[in-house]
Design a protein around this motif. Structure first.
Motif, short mmCIF file in Angstrom:
data_model
loop_
_atom_site.label_atom_id
_atom_site.label_comp_id
_atom_site.label_asym_id
_atom_site.label_seq_id
_atom_site.Cartn_x
_atom_site.Cartn_y
_atom_site.Cartn_z
N ASP A 1 0.85 -1.22 0.05
CA ASP A 1 0.00 0.03 0.07
C ASP A 1 1.01 1.28 0.00
O ASP A 1 1.37 1.75 1.06
CB ASP A 1 -0.93 -0.17 1.39
N PRO A 2 1.17 1.67 -1.22
CA PRO A 2 2.23 2.77 -1.53
C PRO A 2 1.60 3.97 -0.48
O PRO A 2 2.76 4.59 0.27
CB PRO A 2 2.07 3.26 -2.78
N GLN A 3 0.55 4.20 -0.08
CA GLN A 3 0.21 5.54 0.69
C GLN A 3 0.58 5.14 2.07
O GLN A 3 1.16 6.00 2.73
CB GLN A 3 -1.37 5.66 0.53
N ARG A 4 0.18 3.90 2.55
CA ARG A 4 0.39 3.63 4.00
C ARG A 4 2.02 3.59 4.09
O ARG A 4 2.69 3.80 5.34
CB ARG A 4 -0.02 2.56 4.42
N GLU A 5 2.66 3.01 3.09
CA GLU A 5 4.05 2.71 3.19
C GLU A 5 5.00 4.05 3.42
O GLU A 5 5.99 3.82 3.97
CB GLU A 5 4.58 1.84 2.17
N GLN A 6 4.50 5.12 2.88
CA GLN A 6 5.05 6.40 2.92
C GLN A 6 5.17 6.57 4.45
O GLN A 6 6.17 7.50 4.85
CB GLN A 6 4.41 7.45 2.42
N TRP A 7 3.99 6.40 5.16
CA TRP A 7 4.01 6.77 6.82
C TRP A 7 4.73 5.54 7.67
O TRP A 7 5.38 6.06 8.47
CB TRP A 7 2.54 6.83 7.11
N THR A 8 4.41 4.37 7.30
CA THR A 8 4.91 3.48 8.24
C THR A 8 6.03 2.62 7.64
O THR A 8 6.52 1.39 8.56
CB THR A 8 3.88 2.55 8.73
N GLY A 9 6.54 2.56 6.59
CA GLY A 9 7.56 1.97 6.05
C GLY A 9 7.09 0.70 5.19
O GLY A 9 6.02 0.42 4.84
#
Ligand code: GLY
Ligand code: MN
Ligand code: MN
Length: 544
Positions: free
Chosen positions: A120-128
């Motif tokens: 999930d590119p969006q979530r990955e920007q926040w949590t890795g």
């Protein structure tokens, strides 16, 4: 608390590096650890599991739930050690299915399925970064990997298996939509027709089955006491049987019935206990590392300790050393207790501001790539033991030495307990603290040993003989809180010495020997200069 600690330690580490010139190697993006367990190791463990499983069975292993720290912030995620052991996967929201027999699927086949957390590119920007389906295939070597949301409609008929082997299911799983742990568990329950059982009760039945021995029935009953009024415990005939007739014959009956009535969980525990109880060479490499790191940290703290320091400051020093060697975490919340606090077995507050001239008990172990050390040292804050402190320390040391001598293949946990009880009781009688051996439990309320590995209290057999390749702790202790019925000179002395031992065919190897143990060596180490001697920070003037 964990998150807060982490940022404080990081800040302390950065500051201390600058103030003391502690040698730090520069880290580049490519400079990540290379000593993780290999995909081949995890595949080998899955095959070893299959070899133990009965015909026509499937083992189902879920990720641990994420847990809330505050509002919208979770605790740093810690993987389920069993899932990590069998897969290397370290993220939440996943379920692994390991089949005994190869399953036909159209013109192909499989013997394991893995449903993992979706990228999930969006979530990955926040949590890795997440490993996702592709990463799980390429890095962990699985062939049949799917996003978690595919589990619900995946054509696998779990009801056709004679045996479904799984651990107690968490009842506080939250979700991340259709692929979240909550959804994965409810899909599993529906697919497998699994009944709901109180999770705490299940966990305690498992504990009795795994760790109950004729020698510790009294401790198990003490542990159960506060829960006996819960409806689930009142209605459970096995708990009631043990409470009404707590003897070894009842324990045997109760264990047999737990195995029969809760066979899915009992089998899961039996197989994982058998496998994880004996460490492979790859695991030993990591375990030795975490233990060595922890022992060095204990030696550093011996050099650094001063009466005007706080318990938390010592915690920071230990964690700084752990992080300096790349340990990701602590195997358990650090226990750092000065004086009376050292008499609280799992004291985690670490809030005393000044150690003064007290004895300080430090039970702190690093976790390195999932493997936890468990090392305790007890040191005088001013560098010198008093005569009373020395007498108790020497007694605990003598008990530990005698148990070390037993540490080889073929010995039993009961042998350890018997020897420890004998030495500590005789010693306390000689010192005038107790009159008969029956009073020992007042000052020595815990057990002397447990398995060590991915869990600090690791899976491993507690009945039968110890085998080469097991790693255990040896941790006698004496705790004399203020108010105890003895001469006041003993009050507030709490001593535990804990080492981590690799069991061999003819002898054990102390893996935590880098941390001094003899009182003379502790005093010698305390007289050494420390890199923390010159650490100085600005005063906190919050009024400015
Ligand atoms: N650190 C927990 C224990 O010694 O068992
Ligand atoms: Mn321990
Ligand atoms: Mn410990």
């Amino acid at each position: 608390m964990k998150l807060l600690n982490r940022s404080l330690v990081l800040a302390a580490a950065i500051c201390l590096g600058a103030f003391t010139g502690f040698s730090q190697t520069a880290k580049t993006a490519e400079d990540t650890p290379k000593d993780y367990l290999s995909a081949a190791f995890h595949a080998g463990r899955r095959q070893a599991l299959r070899d133990l499983m009965p015909a026509n069975s499937v083992a189902v292993i879920f990720a641990y739930p994420e847990r809330l720290f505050s509002n919208d912030v979770n605790y740093v995620y810690h993987p389920n050690p069993d899932l990590y052991y069998f897969s290397g996967y370290k993220e939440p929201d996943a379920v692994l299915l390991v089949f005994k027999d190869t399953q036909a699927a159209g013109d192909s086949s499989y013997n394991e399925l893995f449903f993992v957390r979706k990228r999930d590119p969006q979530r990955e920007q926040w949590t890795g970064k997440r490993l996702g389906v592709e990463g799980t295939k390429t890095q962990l070597g699985f062939k049949r990997v799917y996003n978690g949301d595919a589990f619900a409609n995946f054509p696998v008929d779990l009801k056709k298996f004679s045996s479904i082997i799984y651990d107690k299911l968490p009842d506080d799983a939250t979700g991340d939509g259709a692929g979240g742990l909550k959804a994965l568990i409810s899909t599993f329950k529906a697919k497998a027709g699994v009944p709901d059982v109180d999770k705490q009760l299940l966990s305690d039945l498992n504990l009795i089955n795994q760790r109950g021995t004729p020698q510790n029935i009294d401790r198990i009953l003490n542990y159960l006491k506060p829960k006996l009024n819960n409806e689930a415990y009142k209605k459970n005939e096995l708990i009631q049987l043990l409470v009404s007739k707590p003897d070894s014959a009842t324990l045997v009956t109760v264990k047999a019935k737990i195995n029969a009535d809760f066979s899915s969980m009992a089998k899961f525990t039996e197989y994982t206990t058998q496998l994880r109880g004996i460490k492979t060479p790859e695991e030993l490499d990591l375990l030795k590392k975490s233990i060595r790191i922890s022992s060095i940290a204990h030696a550093e703290v011996m050099k650094a300790v001063k009466p005007n320091m706080s318990e938390r400051e010592l915690e920071g020093i230990l964690l700084y050393v752990h992080k300096n060697y790349g340990a990701e975490d602590e195997g358990y919340p650090p226990i750092i207790g000065a004086g009376g606090n050292g008499c609280i077995l799992h004291y985690e507050e670490n809030s005393r501001m000044h150690l003064d001239n007290q004895l300080v008990l430090l039970d702190v172990g690093a976790e390195y790539h999932g493997y936890s050390a468990d090392v305790t040292r007890t040191i005088p804050a001013n560098g010198k033991f008093t005569e009373a402190q020395k007498a108790i320390y020497q007694l605990v040391y003598d008990a530990q030495e005698e148990v070390f001598k037993l540490c080889k293949q073929g010995v039993t946990y009961s042998d350890f307990e018997t020897k420890t009880g004998e030495i500590l009781a005789n010693g306390l009688i000689k010192l005038g603290l107790i009159k008969t051996a029956a009073e020992l439990r007042k000052y020595y309320p815990h057990g002397v040993s447990h398995h060590l590995g991915l869990d600090v209290h690791d899976k491993g057999a507690y009945d039968g003989e110890l085998k080469a390749g097991m790693v255990i702790t040896v941790e006698p202790g004496i705790y004399i809180p203020a108010g105890s019925p003895c001469d006041k000179k003993w009050w507030n002395i709490g001593v535990r010495i804990e080492d981590d031992i690799l069991i061999g065919v003819d002898k054990g190897t102390n893996l935590s020997a880098d941390a001094p143990r003899k009182w003379q060596d502790v005093e010698k180490m305390a007289a050494q200069p420390s890199i923390f001697d010159t650490a100085k920070f600005p005063d906190l003037d919050t009024k400015k």
